[in-house]
Design a protein around this motif. Structure first.
Motif, PDB file in Angstrom:
ATOM      1  N   TYR A 177       0.814  -1.211   0.000  1.00  0.00           N
ATOM      2  CA  TYR A 177       0.000   0.000   0.000  1.00  0.00           C
ATOM      3  C   TYR A 177       0.849   1.262   0.000  1.00  0.00           C
ATOM      4  O   TYR A 177       0.455   2.277  -0.580  1.00  0.00           O
ATOM      5  CB  TYR A 177      -0.940  -0.012   1.210  1.00  0.00           C
ATOM      6  CG  TYR A 177      -1.774  -1.261   1.290  1.00  0.00           C
ATOM      7  CD1 TYR A 177      -2.678  -1.583   0.281  1.00  0.00           C
ATOM      8  CD2 TYR A 177      -1.640  -2.152   2.360  1.00  0.00           C
ATOM      9  CE1 TYR A 177      -3.447  -2.736   0.336  1.00  0.00           C
ATOM     10  CE2 TYR A 177      -2.399  -3.298   2.426  1.00  0.00           C
ATOM     11  CZ  TYR A 177      -3.297  -3.596   1.419  1.00  0.00           C
ATOM     12  OH  TYR A 177      -4.041  -4.740   1.486  1.00  0.00           O
ATOM     13  N   SER A 208      -7.768   4.629   0.180  1.00  0.00           N
ATOM     14  CA  SER A 208      -7.653   3.318   0.808  1.00  0.00           C
ATOM     15  C   SER A 208      -6.209   2.980   1.144  1.00  0.00           C
ATOM     16  O   SER A 208      -5.918   2.432   2.215  1.00  0.00           O
ATOM     17  CB  SER A 208      -8.241   2.248  -0.121  1.00  0.00           C
ATOM     18  OG  SER A 208      -8.174   0.975   0.480  1.00  0.00           O
ATOM     19  N   LYS A 212      -4.756   2.238   4.793  1.00  0.00           N
ATOM     20  CA  LYS A 212      -4.113   0.954   5.117  1.00  0.00           C
ATOM     21  C   LYS A 212      -2.801   1.144   5.864  1.00  0.00           C
ATOM     22  O   LYS A 212      -2.439   0.335   6.716  1.00  0.00           O
ATOM     23  CB  LYS A 212      -3.860   0.159   3.833  1.00  0.00           C
ATOM     24  CG  LYS A 212      -5.105  -0.310   3.103  1.00  0.00           C
ATOM     25  CD  LYS A 212      -5.722  -1.523   3.744  1.00  0.00           C
ATOM     26  CE  LYS A 212      -6.821  -2.100   2.859  1.00  0.00           C
ATOM     27  NZ  LYS A 212      -7.475  -3.273   3.500  1.00  0.00           N
TER      28      LYS A 212
END
Length: 427
Positions: A177, A208, A212
């Motif tokens: 991520y 997102s 994360k």
């Protein structure tokens, strides 16, 4: 994704790299295979191997989807001893065509890797094949391999931007991520700088990815961009929560009501408890007409006056209705007292009360008088209310100018910034 399917189709159309012109004259029957291979000139195929892979025979087999026969021919070709590098290349091109036609990555991927490694492709074709191989790994959910080949494409191709999007998604889907976030933000900012609108998918991925890795600041940046480009009730509610109410230094006593005021202006429908909270805070601060309109909106939305809290909702609505009726009768009597007061607080409150009664121009005037008089405990909140009153009065340009001057103030500055976003969305 469509670009991946297209790449697979391109492979099906790829030339096998073999023609009758490449065949050398037949050798004597007594010659050994090794001797024949050694005698073969560069970029030719022995006649007996050509018979198996002759394009004139392969094409009708492909058209008829007789893949079993093609596989049999490939298997026989692979059994030939002492193949030259060019013969290996031709066999792998045929395997690649077969694997692409049958969607068989077990055939396609090693064949494609061998073709790329052969050094026989033109630079543009090499780049296309590298991209196709990366796409195959992506579709097979082998994200580390997909990343490896997408990055190689970026190094070897003059158009590295072509694989930026799938590379980012490979990072994300592969669980990296941090790399996804690092790749996304500059690409999104470049799109905005060029006067274009980033895709909602990219912005969601950025949000997102930041979430994360627990990057709250990065998440807020993504959320602000989502609200700016793709406003929705959910995005607005989350933005006001994270970007104002949950920030350090937020003055809930003063500005929670202003959070709800902006939310009521920005979203199609608030949650039942938010209508109730705004109405209760409006009554607390002496604005019963605002409370009445808030309750009316909640009932019109169908979220109040029902279920276990129906009785409480009805009682609050009755209280707001009574207060609004009384205020309408008595508000003018308060003008003289507010004008004589030592500070401008009474004038600001009077002005906001008029603004809630749809007397926007009158409300703006009193708030401006109150700010000019001074002595306010929170001048920034007063300017925030002036901007909101100007919005209610239909003075958009003036409201924008006012909001641009609001700073800090326990959340007032953040609210002003987001009011500007909302006004910029309104044509």
């Amino acid at each position: 994704m469509s670009q991946f399917r297209l790449a697979r189709l391109c492979l099906m159309l790829a030339a096998v790299g073999l023609s009758s012109a490449a065949v050398i004259p037949a050798v004597n029957a007594q010659d050994k295979p090794a001797a024949a291979a050694a005698a073969a000139p560069k970029d030719t195929v022995r006649p007996e191997l050509f018979k198996l892979l002759d394009p004139a025979q392969i094409k009708p087999l492909m058209d008829a989807k007789n893949y079993a026969e093609i596989q049999s021919r490939v298997t026989q070709a692979e059994a030939f001893p002492n193949r030259t590098p060019y013969e290996d290349y031709v066999v792998n091109r045929m395997k690649l065509s077969l694997g692409s036609a049958t969607n068989d990555n077990a055939i396609s991927i090693p064949a494609l890797e061998a073709v790329i490694a052969s050094g026989r492709l033109a630079p543009n074709e090499q780049a296309d094949f590298i991209q196709a191989l990366a796409n195959m790994h992506y579709n097979a959910k082998d994200y580390p391999k997909a990343i490896e080949w997408f990055k190689r494409y970026q190094k070897e191709s003059p158009t590295p931007e072509k694989v930026a999007a799938p590379l980012t998604r490979a990072y994300y889907l592969g669980g990296d991520y941090a790399s996804a976030k690092t790749a996304l933000l500059p690409a999104i900012e470049a799109t905005e700088k060029a006067g274009q609108k980033p895709s909602e998918e990219d912005l969601r991925l950025l949000a997102s990815s930041a979430n994360k890795v627990k990057d709250d600041a990065g998440y807020l940046v993504a959320l602000e961009k989502l609200v700016a480009h793709y406003p929705s009730d959910d995005f607005w509610t989350d933005l006001l929560n994270r970007g104002v109410a949950r920030k350090s230094g937020f003055d809930a006593q003063t500005n929670m009501i202003n959070v709800y005021r902006l939310e009521a202006a920005a979203v199609k429908q608030m949650a039942a408890e938010e209508y109730v909270d705004l109405a209760e805070l409006s009554l607390r601060d002496g604005f019963p007409t605002e409370a009445k309109k808030t309750m009316d909106a909640g009932y019109a939305a169908g979220v109040l006056g029902k279920g276990a809290n129906a009785k409480t909702h009805n009682a609050l609505r009755d209280k707001a209705n009574k207060g609004a009726a009384d205020d309408a009768k008595n508000i003018a009597a308060g003008e003289a007292g507010a004008a004589k007061a030592k500070t401008g607080a009474g004038l600001v409150n009077l002005g906001w009360a008029y603004a809630t009664m749809d007397q926007g121009d009158k409300g703006v005037g009193f708030i401006q008088q109150g700010i000019a008089k001074g002595g306010l405990k929170n001048a920034e909140e007063a300017k925030l209310r002036l901007g909101m009153a100007q919005v209610r009065a239909g003075k958009k340009a003036e409201a924008i100018s006012t909001f641009q001057t609001v700073k800090g103030g326990g959340g007032a500055g953040d609210l002003a910034k987001y009011w500007l976003v909302l006004l910029q969305q309104q044509k």
